[in-house]
Design an enzyme around this catalytic site. Structure first.
Site, short mmCIF file in Angstrom:
data_model
loop_
_atom_site.label_atom_id
_atom_site.label_comp_id
_atom_site.label_asym_id
_atom_site.label_seq_id
_atom_site.Cartn_x
_atom_site.Cartn_y
_atom_site.Cartn_z
N ASP A 164 0.88 -1.16 0.00
CA ASP A 164 0.00 0.00 0.00
C ASP A 164 0.92 1.22 0.00
OD1 ASP A 164 -1.61 2.17 0.65
OD2 ASP A 164 -2.83 1.02 2.08
N HIS A 165 0.98 1.92 -1.11
CA HIS A 165 1.92 3.03 -1.24
C HIS A 165 1.54 4.25 -0.41
CE1 HIS A 165 4.97 1.67 -4.11
NE2 HIS A 165 4.03 0.80 -4.45
N ARG A 166 0.41 4.23 0.26
CA ARG A 166 0.11 5.28 1.22
C ARG A 166 1.00 5.10 2.46
NH1 ARG A 166 -6.16 4.29 1.87
NH2 ARG A 166 -5.26 2.21 2.05
N THR A 167 1.51 3.89 2.63
CA THR A 167 2.31 3.56 3.81
C THR A 167 3.78 3.34 3.46
OG1 THR A 167 0.36 2.47 4.71
CG2 THR A 167 2.44 1.98 5.78
#
Length: 191
Positions: A164-167
């Site tokens: 998850d590229h938000r993380t």
């Protein structure tokens, strides 16, 4: 996978009355060690915040007649491979018998999904929210490789990390995956 498979063979010889360690058990331990070295991968995306977890609670995907379940091996970084094998055998048996408790499925900080037992070489797994990443593991198979300029046959395995590229950004994910690869190639580095 030469060293990891050799380690697994030695552990099976010493298992005694416990569960026979699998390649997945070795991988679970090494991934847990890598998660402790790359804490930002051992995280959840929680709305507007990223939660970094202090312990590697590794979920293991288990196919059952009722669908896929992901029981969790708590604190895998603190367990021996034999302890992980025993925990995995118990969780898988209870998952397939529909006897898991809610706490067996809670608290996962990272998941490993393995399809090697089906002969699948490579696949992409979907992240289990709120976790930040999942590792898809294919079969360890004899394949040609170049070693010191010579063509040789070695057991190789493909792993795919979904994040998850938000993380987690790509650089962090790459460093984590490189550590897992290095630990599989030389499990003694996990000490």
């Amino acid at each position: 996978m030469t060293a990891a498979l050799a380690l697994r063979s030695r552990l099976v010889e010493r298992a005694g009355e416990g569960a026979k360690p699998t390649v997945s058990d070795v991988l679970t331990k090494l991934v847990a060690v890598a998660l402790m070295r790359h804490r930002e991968v051992n995280a959840h995306f929680a709305g507007d915040a990223i939660e970094i977890h202090p312990s590697a609670n590794v979920g293991i995907a288990v196919a059952t007649e009722r669908g896929l379940l992901v029981p969790v091996i708590q604190g895998a970084e603190r367990l021996t491979i034999q302890q992980i094998a025993d925990a995995r055998a118990d969780l898988v048996a209870r998952a397939r018998a529909a006897k898991l408790q809610a706490q067996d499925l809670e608290g996962g900080t990272f998941t490993i999904s393995t399809l090697g037992m089906y002969g699948v070489e490579q696949f992409v797994a979907v992240v289990n929210p709120p976790q930040a990443a999942i590792l898809a593991v294919g079969a360890a198979q004899e394949r040609p490789a170049v070693e010191d300029g010579q063509l040789v046959v070695r057991p190789l395995m493909t792993m795919t990390l979904t994040c998850d590229h938000r993380t987690i950004d790509g650089s962090t994910a790459s460093e984590f995956l490189r550590t897992v690869k290095e630990l599989l190639e030389e499990p003694g580095l996990a000490l």
